[in-house]
Design a protein around this motif. Structure first.
Motif, PDB file in Angstrom:
ATOM      1  N   LEU A  17       4.766  16.007  57.093  1.00 48.58           N
ATOM      2  CA  LEU A  17       4.817  17.418  56.722  1.00 48.58           C
ATOM      3  C   LEU A  17       5.409  18.274  57.838  1.00 48.58           C
ATOM      4  N   PHE A  18       5.136  17.898  59.077  1.00 48.19           N
ATOM      5  CA  PHE A  18       5.536  18.729  60.208  1.00 48.19           C
ATOM      6  C   PHE A  18       6.843  18.285  60.858  1.00 48.19           C
ATOM      7  N   ASN A  19       7.210  17.039  60.661  1.00 42.67           N
ATOM      8  CA  ASN A  19       8.451  16.558  61.264  1.00 42.67           C
ATOM      9  C   ASN A  19       9.075  15.497  60.367  1.00 42.67           C
ATOM     10  N   PRO A  20       9.597  15.920  59.201  1.00 43.27           N
ATOM     11  CA  PRO A  20      10.090  14.947  58.220  1.00 43.27           C
ATOM     12  C   PRO A  20      11.293  14.142  58.702  1.00 43.27           C
ATOM     13  N   TRP A  21      12.047  14.676  59.658  1.00 43.90           N
ATOM     14  CA  TRP A  21      13.258  13.984  60.111  1.00 43.90           C
ATOM     15  C   TRP A  21      13.037  13.186  61.395  1.00 43.90           C
TER      16      TRP A  21
END
Length: 202
Positions: free
Chosen positions: A127-131
């Motif tokens: 959710l906070f760092n999808p990549w």
């Protein structure tokens, strides 16, 4: 660090339970015993025992890499150290409820492992760092792609009932809990995730 404490406790309980079938039976997620004997503690203790070092190592390494990150994020957002351990505890319980409902009349069914809670932690991190770049069997891929493949594969195997001794239902429901729970407590995470998803790729 709470994540390290969870890992240490899980490793201690798991390693000392290897080759002790009775102890594993006493702690495992055993739906029949929950229904007949009201042993509700099994929703939690089942997540602290594992089948072997490979099972334990995979879960604890995943928890270490993703848990340390999400622990800090939760602390910044909710300004409380209690949210992360409560999230982990609820993930253990919520990811096991569908298994309980499915197997509550099956005396022979037992499940062990922290996979449901670890899945919740992994998907909360997405959710906070999808990549974020992660490596799956040395193959690099963005976390969001891994999440999609994980959900599709887990859903397929759960429906097929692969008979491999792995509680795929817990993986699936843990992942969904990890995505939904933070959004319930802080809806602003949703727009942030969408912004990261659309504009955060580097």
């Amino acid at each position: 660090m709470i994540t390290v404490s969870i890992i240490v406790l899980t490793c201690l309980v798991s390693v000392t339970s290897f080759n002790h079938a009775q102890r594993i039976d006493d702690l495992s997620m055993w739906p029949y015993m929950i229904k007949e004997k009201k042993q509700f503690y099994r929703f939690v203790t089942g997540g602290f025992v594992h089948a072997d070092f490979m099972h334990l190592g995979f879960n604890m390494l995943s928890l270490f890499f993703f848990g340390s990150f999400i622990e800090e994020v939760f602390l910044q957002i909710f300004q409380s150290k209690l949210y992360y351990p409560l999230f982990y505890l609820l993930a253990l319980i919520m990811s096991s409820i569908p298994t309980y409902l499915k197997h509550q009349n099956n005396y022979g069914y037992r499940a062990i492992g922290a996979s449901g809670a670890v899945s919740a932690v992994v998907f909360a991190a997405i959710l906070f760092n999808p990549w974020a770049r992660i490596y799956v069997f040395v193959i690099p891929m963005p976390a969001v792609l891994y999440g999609i493949l994980y959900l599709v594969g887990t859903f397929y195997m759960a429906r097929r009932d692969m008979g491999d001794g792995i509680n795929h239902d817990a993986h699936l429901w843990g992942a969904l809990f990890g995505l939904i729970c933070p959004l319930i407590f802080e809806p602003k995470i949703g727009p942030y995730f969408l912004d990261q998803l659309l504009h955060g790729y580097r």
